[in-house]
Write a protein that holds these residues in place. Structure first.
Motif, PDB file in Angstrom:
ATOM      1  N   LEU A 209      20.896 -64.008 105.341  1.00 18.34           N
ATOM      2  CA  LEU A 209      22.191 -64.676 104.778  1.00 18.34           C
ATOM      3  C   LEU A 209      23.387 -63.986 105.431  1.00 18.34           C
ATOM      4  O   LEU A 209      24.317 -64.765 105.563  1.00 18.34           O
ATOM      5  N   SER A 210      23.618 -62.727 105.925  1.00 16.17           N
ATOM      6  CA  SER A 210      24.621 -62.514 106.491  1.00 16.17           C
ATOM      7  C   SER A 210      25.088 -63.045 107.698  1.00 16.17           C
ATOM      8  O   SER A 210      26.143 -63.165 108.136  1.00 16.17           O
ATOM      9  N   ARG A 213      26.202 -66.431 106.828  1.00 17.68           N
ATOM     10  CA  ARG A 213      27.615 -66.335 106.293  1.00 17.68           C
ATOM     11  C   ARG A 213      28.552 -66.622 107.549  1.00 17.68           C
ATOM     12  O   ARG A 213      29.645 -67.160 107.354  1.00 17.68           O
ATOM     13  N   LEU A 214      28.377 -65.957 108.589  1.00 22.39           N
ATOM     14  CA  LEU A 214      28.900 -65.697 109.810  1.00 22.39           C
ATOM     15  C   LEU A 214      29.290 -67.210 110.565  1.00 22.39           C
ATOM     16  O   LEU A 214      30.449 -67.403 110.897  1.00 22.39           O
ATOM     17  N   TRP A 237      29.701 -68.040  98.647  1.00 26.38           N
ATOM     18  CA  TRP A 237      29.737 -66.666  98.490  1.00 26.38           C
ATOM     19  C   TRP A 237      30.571 -66.184  97.456  1.00 26.38           C
ATOM     20  O   TRP A 237      30.181 -64.987  96.685  1.00 26.38           O
ATOM     21  N   ALA A 247      21.000 -64.286  92.606  1.00 27.30           N
ATOM     22  CA  ALA A 247      19.960 -63.381  92.881  1.00 27.30           C
ATOM     23  C   ALA A 247      19.852 -63.011  94.596  1.00 27.30           C
ATOM     24  O   ALA A 247      19.801 -61.785  94.893  1.00 27.30           O
ATOM     25  N   LEU A 248      19.908 -63.927  95.320  1.00 28.30           N
ATOM     26  CA  LEU A 248      19.791 -63.722  96.867  1.00 28.30           C
ATOM     27  C   LEU A 248      21.046 -63.030  97.208  1.00 28.30           C
ATOM     28  O   LEU A 248      20.617 -61.941  97.975  1.00 28.30           O
ATOM     29  N   ALA A 251      20.914 -59.255  96.330  1.00 27.97           N
ATOM     30  CA  ALA A 251      19.845 -58.554  96.953  1.00 27.97           C
ATOM     31  C   ALA A 251      20.278 -58.086  98.265  1.00 27.97           C
ATOM     32  O   ALA A 251      19.854 -57.097  98.872  1.00 27.97           O
ATOM     33  N   ILE A 252      21.536 -58.480  99.007  1.00 24.99           N
ATOM     34  CA  ILE A 252      22.007 -57.943 100.170  1.00 24.99           C
ATOM     35  C   ILE A 252      22.862 -56.427 100.089  1.00 24.99           C
ATOM     36  O   ILE A 252      23.646 -56.463  99.621  1.00 24.99           O
ATOM     37  N   PRO A 253      21.905 -55.553 100.676  1.00 17.11           N
ATOM     38  CA  PRO A 253      22.953 -54.111 100.646  1.00 17.11           C
ATOM     39  C   PRO A 253      24.184 -54.371 101.544  1.00 17.11           C
ATOM     40  O   PRO A 253      24.073 -54.786 102.478  1.00 17.11           O
ATOM     41  N   SER A 254      24.976 -53.554 100.955  1.00 15.15           N
ATOM     42  CA  SER A 254      26.332 -53.604 101.482  1.00 15.15           C
ATOM     43  C   SER A 254      26.244 -52.376 102.389  1.00 15.15           C
ATOM     44  O   SER A 254      26.124 -51.163 102.025  1.00 15.15           O
TER      45      SER A 254
END
Ligand SMILES: Nc1ncnc2c1ncn2[C@@H]1O[C@H](COP(=O)(O)OP(=O)(O)O)[C@@H](O)[C@H]1O
Ligand code: SF4
Ligand SMILES: [Mg+2]
Lengths: 315, 267
Positions: A209-210, A213-214, A237, A247-248, A251-254
């Motif tokens: 996902l990151s 997003r880009l 976002w 939820a998705l 779940a992305i760790p920052s």
């Protein structure tokens, strides 16, 4: 491009695609999905593995027949390959696959493989080396074989070959997931820049996902064969509507150094051969209501009873 | 969190490695402590995986290695093969990016979990089976008793990775080396595996070396972070310091290259 465009470049409307394996139940991998990509637009398609992203992409390329629904590219309906030779809808579609090792012919110089694409487009002015340059590789590499390239370079070659055919629609199915972390964002950006520059649409499929997003203008979130939320990337976002999208993202760790464990989405994606009744997400949804178990939320941009438009609100 | 600097469960000192005459590691220093996750970051090719494999004595042919890997008061480098076999897979276990690397496709989950228990733990069949079911419960496989009879392909990717972790834990290791254990998984599944690893580390007092290129993953579970570049550790420190105030320009460049600038999402 000779096809005059009215409306979106790619329209996928209520698409159903089934996999049939003898002796096993029919798998409805795409179960009524809708999606649009405009010329010059980048749409990111995200969702957990097995949710039907690849099947949808392959149907758009004519590699799978549709059980129902429609796929239009530049206004032309897509028919599965083999049914009709040189489907006019498909000449403008090119796909870049996940594995750059298997998508190039190991026995042919990459220049010759790019030249195939140029021939498809009837392009006699461009040289393969020109395309290598556009994907950031030295011109002299045209004389090399695929094994002489790193994974990231090979994926650039695959992109050069796809672009050579002058597609109006470029599809990347997990085109970066086999690459080094360091190459992933670069290759994704490259695909975006080249597609947008040439006025093509890009459907970029990824579970990362990151990266989506880009590069994506809009994103489409898929769950168990359905697109459950679409919207401009920044909006989704900042304010995800569908509980699955939430939820998705949660779940992305920052990488902020805070040591916060990402939120877990309990349960696995259910078997698409036997999807839950009503809302397909209801067994995993923290907000499940009675209506969710009975009626399928069949509307957009967020297919969720919490976000029903006035007309289809709960009885 | 108070970082009590207890004695290292495992310490790597001046580890050098060349493979076929090509220098891969140039003197790596790393120290793992019980109950702590030590994250190892760096781009692929920087030597992270080779560092892990050196600890297990699983280096490719033509490798020349020097330095010291101290474990339980002994140096694993130069330990006779028979003794090293006692340590590897039992006291020091490993989990890989692809669970297929550690799981045999033709053997039941029970067989893979219990295979080495008799040898390393000296337990009988019945106890081994009970332990196996307990391990599956610990990694949260639903219906452990039933799951023991199944084969790896009958589970999803995330479940297979949980089973691979259970196999790694079977002989009660002190050190777990996890090399990109969540890279192939969906973020939702990754979240569960990260929670599991953190919990196992806390509950069992495992010393974990977590190799990952993903600084988000690093930030979520690592206590200490080391950053590798070209066969050397260029920076080591507590998670918060390395990710927020990196000292080495290379660490800064890794953070700057992130799609989402760090801190943008935080309140
Ligand atoms: N050739 C095939 N035959 C039978 N089932 C398939 C086939 N390809 C995919 N499937 C099934 O269809 C569903 C969707 O798969 P896929 O489109 O590959 O999802 P994704 O690309 O999102 O991971 C999955 O349940 C998968 O197992
Ligand atoms: S429709 Fe109901 S179950 Fe489905 S996502 Fe919305 S709240 Fe959850
Ligand atoms: Mg796929």
């Amino acid at each position: 491009m000779t096809v005059p465009l009215t409306g979106p470049l790619l329209s996928v409307e209520d698409l159903v695609v089934e996999h049939r394996t003898p002796g096993r139940p029919v798998v409805r991998a795409v179960a009524g999905a809708s999606l649009h990509v405009a010329a010059g637009e980048v749409v990111g398609l995200v969702g957990e593995s097995g949710c039907g992203k690849s099947t949808l992409a392959r149907a758009v390329c004519g590699l799978h027949g549709a059980a129902s629904g429609r796929i239009l590219v530049g206004g032309h309906p897509v028919t599965p390959l083999g049914l009709r030779r040189r489907d006019p809808a498909l000449t403008g579609v090119q796909m870049v696959f996940q594995d750059p090792y298997s998508s190039l012919n190991p026995r042919r110089r990459v220049g010759a493989q790019i030249a195939d694409g140029l021939r498809t487009a009837g392009d006699t002015a461009t040289e393969p080396a020109d395309l290598l340059e556009r994907v950031g590789l030295p011109r002299a590499f045209a004389g090399r074989y695929p094994h002489e390239f790193s994974g990231g370079q090979r994926q650039r070659v695959a992109i050069a070959r796809a672009l050579a055919a002058r597609p109006s629609l470029l599809i990347g199915d997990e085109p970066i997931s086999a690459l080094d972390a360091s190459a992933q964002a670069q290759v994704a950006r490259l695909m975006r820049d080249l597609a947008v520059e040439s006025g093509a649409g890009l459907l970029f499929i990824s579970h990362d996902l990151s990266v989506v997003r880009l590069i994506a203008d809009r994103i489409a979130v898929m769950y168990l064969g359905k697109v459950v939320e679409t919207g401009p990337t920044a909006e989704v976002w900042a304010d995800p509507k569908h509980p699955y999208t939430r939820a998705l993202l949660a779940a992305i760790p920052s990488p902020d150094g805070a040591g916060v464990l990402p939120a877990e989405l309990p349960g696995d994606v259910p078997d698409p051969a036997d999807p839950p009744a009503g809302c397909r997400f209801h067994p995993r949804c923290p907000f499940v209501m009675d209506v969710c178990r009975e009626r399928e939320p069949d509307f957009g941009p967020a297919a969720c009873w919490l976000h029903a438009p006035e007309s289809s609100s709960t009885p | 969190m108070t970082a009590e600097s207890g004695t290292a469960a495992l310490s790597i000192e001046g580890l050098r490695l060349s493979i076929g005459g090509h220098d891969v590691l140039h003197g790596v220093d790393l120290s793992l402590e019980a109950g702590r996750v030590h994250g190892l970051a760096g781009e692929s090719g920087s030597g992270k995986t080779m560092t892990g494999l050196a600890v297990l004595g699983l280096l490719p042919h033509g490798s020349r290695v020097s330095g010291r890997i101290a474990f339980g008061g002994r140096d694993l480098l130069g330990m006779p093969a028979r003794e090293l076999n006692q340590v590897r897979g039992a006291k020091i276990a490993m989990v890989f990016q692809d669970p297929a690397t550690s799981l045999h496709p033709m053997l039941t989950v029970e067989r893979q979990l219990t295979e080495h228990m008799g040898h390393h733990l000296g337990v009988g069949r019945k106890e081994a089976r009970e332990r196996a079911a307990g391990l599956l419960a610990k990694v949260r496989i639903p219906g452990p008793e039933e799951a023991l009879k199944r084969y790896p392909h009958q589970f999803s990717g995330g479940m297979r990775q949980r089973i691979a972790i259970a196999v790694a834990l079977a002989c009660e290791p002190e050190v777990l080396i996890a090399d990109e254990p969540t890279t192939a998984l969906d973020v939702t599944v990754q979240a569960g595996i990260l929670r599991l690893l953190r919990g196992l580390c806390d509950d069992l007092g495992l010393a974990v070396l977590l190799v990952t290129h993903d600084l988000g993953v690093m930030s979520a579970v690592a206590d200490e972070v080391s950053v590798m570049k070209d066969g050397l550790v260029v920076e080591t420190g507590p998670r918060g310091q390395v990710l927020r105030e990196p000292r080495h320009p290379y660490t800064r460049s890794l953070l700057d290259a992130l799609p989402v600038p760090p801190g943008e999402n935080s309140p």
